[in-house]
Design an enzyme around this catalytic site. Sequence first.
Site, PDB file in Angstrom:
ATOM      1  N   TYR A  24       0.922  -1.322  -0.014  1.00 51.25           N
ATOM      2  CA  TYR A  24       0.047  -0.280  -0.174  1.00 51.25           C
ATOM      3  C   TYR A  24       0.965   1.180   0.088  1.00 51.25           C
ATOM      4  CZ  TYR A  24      -4.113  -2.947   1.183  1.00 51.25           C
ATOM      5  OH  TYR A  24      -5.034  -3.747   1.287  1.00 51.25           O
ATOM      6  N   ASN A  73      -9.268   0.080  -0.604  1.00 48.85           N
ATOM      7  CA  ASN A  73      -9.032  -1.029   0.320  1.00 48.85           C
ATOM      8  C   ASN A  73     -10.109  -1.338   1.284  1.00 48.85           C
ATOM      9  OD1 ASN A  73      -7.154  -2.863   1.957  1.00 48.85           O
ATOM     10  ND2 ASN A  73      -7.176  -1.220   3.473  1.00 48.85           N
ATOM     11  N   GLU A  74     -10.600  -2.599   1.325  1.00 45.01           N
ATOM     12  CA  GLU A  74     -11.427  -3.276   2.238  1.00 45.01           C
ATOM     13  C   GLU A  74     -12.765  -2.438   2.235  1.00 45.01           C
ATOM     14  OE1 GLU A  74      -9.587  -4.063   6.212  1.00 45.01           O
ATOM     15  OE2 GLU A  74      -8.826  -5.714   5.259  1.00 45.01           O
ATOM     16  N   GLU A 119      -4.794  -9.910   1.217  1.00 48.32           N
ATOM     17  CA  GLU A 119      -4.299 -10.024   2.566  1.00 48.32           C
ATOM     18  C   GLU A 119      -4.707 -11.155   3.203  1.00 48.32           C
ATOM     19  OE1 GLU A 119      -5.496  -6.569   5.075  1.00 48.32           O
ATOM     20  OE2 GLU A 119      -5.209  -5.217   3.365  1.00 48.32           O
TER      21      GLU A 119
END
Length: 979
Positions: free
Chosen positions: A93, A168-169, A280
Site C-alpha cells: 500500500y 482497500n477493504e 491480505e
Amino acid sequence: MVGLGKVLHSLWIATVFLGLPSTAKPSEATQWPLHNDGYNEAVEWDHYSFQVDSQRIFIFSGEFHYWRIPVPGLWRDILEKIKAAGFTAFSFYSNWAYHAPNNQTLDFSTGAHDITPIFELAKELGFLRNNDTRYTKAWTPYMTEMAKITSRYQVTDGEMAIGFQIENEYGDQWISTSEKIPNNTAIAYMELLEANARKNGVTIPLTANDPNMNSLSWGTDYITGEGNVDIAGVDSYPSCWTCDISQCDSTNGAYVAFQVVDYYDYFQDYQPTLPSFMPEFQGGSYNPWGGPEGGCAEDLNQDFANLFYRWNIGQRITAMSLYMIFGGTNWGAIAAPVTASSYDYSSPISEDRSIGAKYYETKLLALFTRAAKDLTKTDLIGNGTQYTDNTGVRAYELRNPDTNAGFYATFHSNTSTSTNEAFHLKVETSVGKLTVPAHGGVIRLNGHQSKIAVTDFTFGSKTLLYSTAEVLTYAVFDGVPTLTLWVPAGESGEFNIKGAKKGSIKSCEGCSGVKFIKEHGGLTATFTQSYGMSVLEIDSVRVILLDRTYAYKFWVPALTTDPSVPDTENVLVQGPYLVRGANISKSTLAVTGDIVNATTIEVFAPKAVESITWNGKTVKTKRTAYGSLKGSISAPKSVTLPALTSWKAKDSLPERLTTYDDTGAAWVAADHMTTLNPREPTSLPVLYADEYGFHNGIRLWRGYFNGSATGVTLNVQGGTAFGWSAWLNGKLIGSFFGDATDEQANLTLSFSNATVSTSTPNVLLVVHDDTGHDETTGALNPRGILDVDLLGSSSGFTHWRIAGTAGGESNLDPVRGAYNEDGLYAERVGWHLPGFDDSTWESVSDSSSLSFEGATVQFFRTVVSLDLPSDYDISISFVLSTPSSSAITYRSQLFVNGYQYGRFNPYIGNQVEFPVPLGVLNYNGENTISVAVWAQSEEGAAISVDWKVNYVADSSLDASEINDASLRPSWTKERLKYA
Ligand SMILES: *[C@@H]1O[C@H](CO)[C@@H](O)[C@H](O)[C@H]1NC(C)=O
Ligand SMILES: *[C@@H]1O[C@H](CO)[C@@H](O)[C@H](O)[C@H]1NC(C)=O
Ligand SMILES: *[C@@H]1O[C@H](CO)[C@@H](O)[C@H](O)[C@H]1NC(C)=O
C-alpha cells in the site's frame, strides 16, 4: 489495513517468463473461462490461478510499507529477503497523507517519497469514501500520479506490476447484500477510481479485497454489477488482527488459538471463475497500545506459519499476500492502524530487519509452492478423516486434472489441538491406491503442524510416485535433478521414485533406518532423519534429506529474474543465515548473503562450478563424495556502541507561563464559530485542531480569561492511549494519564492550587497528544477540545490560540514528512534536528537517568559519533526505560537525527525497544539523539536512554551506499520564528 489502492508486483523484473513443459491433457472436468481485463493479455486468470504470459503462477506474496522504513537504500534489504524466502511477488500500500501533506503538494520525489524504485499506491483514509465532488477533487491528483507511475512498470510492457488495487477493504457495493440492492453512491465512486486508473495508463487487472468474506463486493461472478473490478479477493485474519485478543469477537467470534476458517466454499459459491485470491492474509497481528510488550509473537509464531499457510493450500488458494511480511515501525506517528505502538506485526521479517524461525518456516512452504508447478491448477477431490487411519487427522486431496499430480494437505481434525498424532495416508497414484508409509514408518503431526504429501510429483525428468516427507525444492544440474526433502528432526519419511532401480547412502549425518525397496515399478526409500543433512543417490538422482533446522538454512537462489524460477535456473546452498543471490560466471559461483555466526557453506551446482565466492571473497572449499562444494565462513567481528553520555537539557514548555508571547508564527487564533465537521460543537469557539491546519501529534491550546474563576471542565479527544495536561498561569491543575482504550476524557479541574489573577489576563494552557485519526467511518472524529466550561466565571474565555506542528500544513520538513513533528516548542524550533547549537544549554550530570522535577516538558539532547564497518549490516535499537522508583506518569518522544522514531509512554505500556535503521542513524559520523519528556505530574520524570546492537551480519549490503546524508537535513534558522 486501511489504505487506498495497492500494487501487486511480481517480485523481480519478469521480462521473460519461460513456458512450462506441456504435459497437458485436456480433462473432462469443467472447462473454466479464461479472463483478462480487456486492456491486456499478459495477465490472465481463471478458476485455478493467475497466468502471466500464459504461464500459471502460484502467487505467494508479502506486504511491506516503504514509509515504515523511510530509507530507500534499505528497501533492497527487505525485497531481497522476501525473494530469498521463495516468494514470487510482493505487494504494498501507499500512504496518501505521506505524499500529499496538504492540498497543494504532491511529493513523489523527496527522500523515501520517491517510490519509483518499488512504486505502488494506496492511501490512508482521511475522509468518507463516496463520489462527493469535493472528495473526488481531493483524491484525483494522488491517484492520478500513482496510476501514472504504475503504468510505467506493468508486466504488459515486460515490467513487473501484475495487479492494481484501487481501494482497500471497501465493501460497500450493496445496500442489502442478501437482496442484492446496489449502493449507487459506492458504485459511482468505484467507477470513478476505475476510470481514473485506466485513463492514466493502468492496463493490468484492477483488484479489490473483501474483508472477512462479508461484503461480497465488486466480484464479477457474484452478480453483474456496476463498479465491479477484474479480480475480487478476500482478506482474512483467522487468528485475530490484534494482539489484544479481547478485540477479536466482532468477525470470527471468540478467539480460539489455531482455529482455521473455511474459504473454499466462499470461492466456489461467489467467485468460481476467478482464482482463489487473498490480497491480505494474516502474517501477524499488530500490537495495540497497552498490548503485551514485544507483541504477541508466540500466538503467531513459526507454527502459525506452518499450519495456516498450508491450510490455504488445502483450500485451493493460489494467490496470497502476507500482511505483513515486514511490518516496520510506526515512526513519527504515521499510523495505520493508529492504535498500534509498534507496527512490527509479528512479521516474518522483524522490525529490526532480522529473520528467525517464522521467516524460515514460511520459506519452507514458499520454496515448495515455487517448485510445485502442478499446484497452480488443482481441483479439490475430497477432504476428511477417511484419508487416514487416525480420526485425529484429516486430509484435503487436491489433484491437477492435466498431470494427475496429487497434493494431500494434512491437519489435525481439530486444528486448535496440538497432540502428537501418528497416521498413514491413503493416496491415489498412477499405480493405484496406496496406503503410505508402507514399510514400518508413520507420518506425524506433532504439535500445531501440517504436512503436504505429494503423489506423481514431477521433478525435472523424474517423478515421485509419492513422498510422505515434504518436498522442499529441487534443481536440475547438467540434466539430472537433485531433490530436497525435509522432516522434523527424528521423524521418518518414505518416498518412491518411479522407474528407479537402485539406491545408496552417500552421506549420513543423522540418518537411520535407510532402506531401499524395489516396488511399483520404481524404488521406495525409507529413512529417519535426526539433526543434520544426509544425501542418498537413487540411480543418478541426488536426494538431500534435511531435518527442520538444516532446512531452515537451506537456500535456493535464482540465477534468473523470472519469478517462477525454472528448475534449471537455481542452485542449492546450505548453511548461511541468509542467501540473497547467486550468479555463475565461468567456473565460479558467486554467492551473496549474510552471516551472523561462523558457518559452513555447502553448495550444489552444475559440475562446471569449481569454486565459490561469498560476498566477493573466495571461500576455500572441498568437493564432497556426492559432488557438492563445502567450505566455511568465519563470523563477523562484534561491534560495540559508545555509551550515550554528555546530555544537555532545556525546558520545552514556556507556553505554560503568562509571560510567554503567543503572537508568533507558530500560533493561530482558534476563533471559528462554525465547522464543516459533522460533530456539532457543544461549546464555542470550535476547538477542533484540524480546523486550524494542525492534523497530528501534540497540540497546545491557550485560553484567556479575565477576572475570577474557580475551575474548568475540559473534554479532550486524542485517540486511544492519548493523554492531556492543563496548567493555569504556569501551575499544573491536572492531567489525564490515558489508557489503552479511552479516546476521549473529561475532567473537572479546580483552580485551588493555582493563582487566579483578577487584574491581569489568566492563561489556561491545555496540552494533548494524538495517536492519529480513527479509521474508516471514524475518520472525521475531531481531535482537540470538544467542550470547555469555565466554572465560577461570569464572562468565560475571551479567546483561544492554538499551536501544533511548525508551519501547520506547509510541510516544513518534506524529507522526514508531514507526520514527523508534533507541536512542542522543542520541535517547532528544531531542537531535535542535527546542527542545532545547544552549547549554551545546561549539562546533565547523570547520563543514566535524565531527570527533572515539576510538571513541564524537558528536552534532552546529545551528539554521538559512530564509525561502523560498511561491509556489515548492523541493526541498532534504542531502549527506553524508567529508572526504578521513579514516576511513570510521563510521555516521551525519541528523536534520532531529527526523525521521531519512538513514543515511550510507560503509564500506558508497551514498547520499550525502538529499532532505528541505518540511514536515519549515521554509521559514519555524528548522530543527534534526543528525547522530549512531558511530565504529567509535579513529581517530574526520569528516563534512561540506551542503545544496543540487535545483530551484526557480514553482508552483501553496502552500508555506505545506504547511509545517504540527504535523508538527514540539518537545522535552519528559519525555525526560530516558530518559538
Ligand atoms: C486547501 O486547503 C486550504 C487550507 O485548509 C483551504 O483554505 C483551501 O480552500 C483548500 N483548497 C482547496 C482547493 O481545497
Ligand atoms: C453520485 O452517485 C449517485 C448515484 O449514482 C448519483 O445520483 C449522484 O449524482 C452522484 N454524484 C455526483 C457528484 O456525481
Ligand atoms: C453506500 O456507500 C456510501 C459510500 O461508501 C456510504 O457512505 C453509505 O453508507 C452506503 N450506504 C449504505 C446504506 O450502506
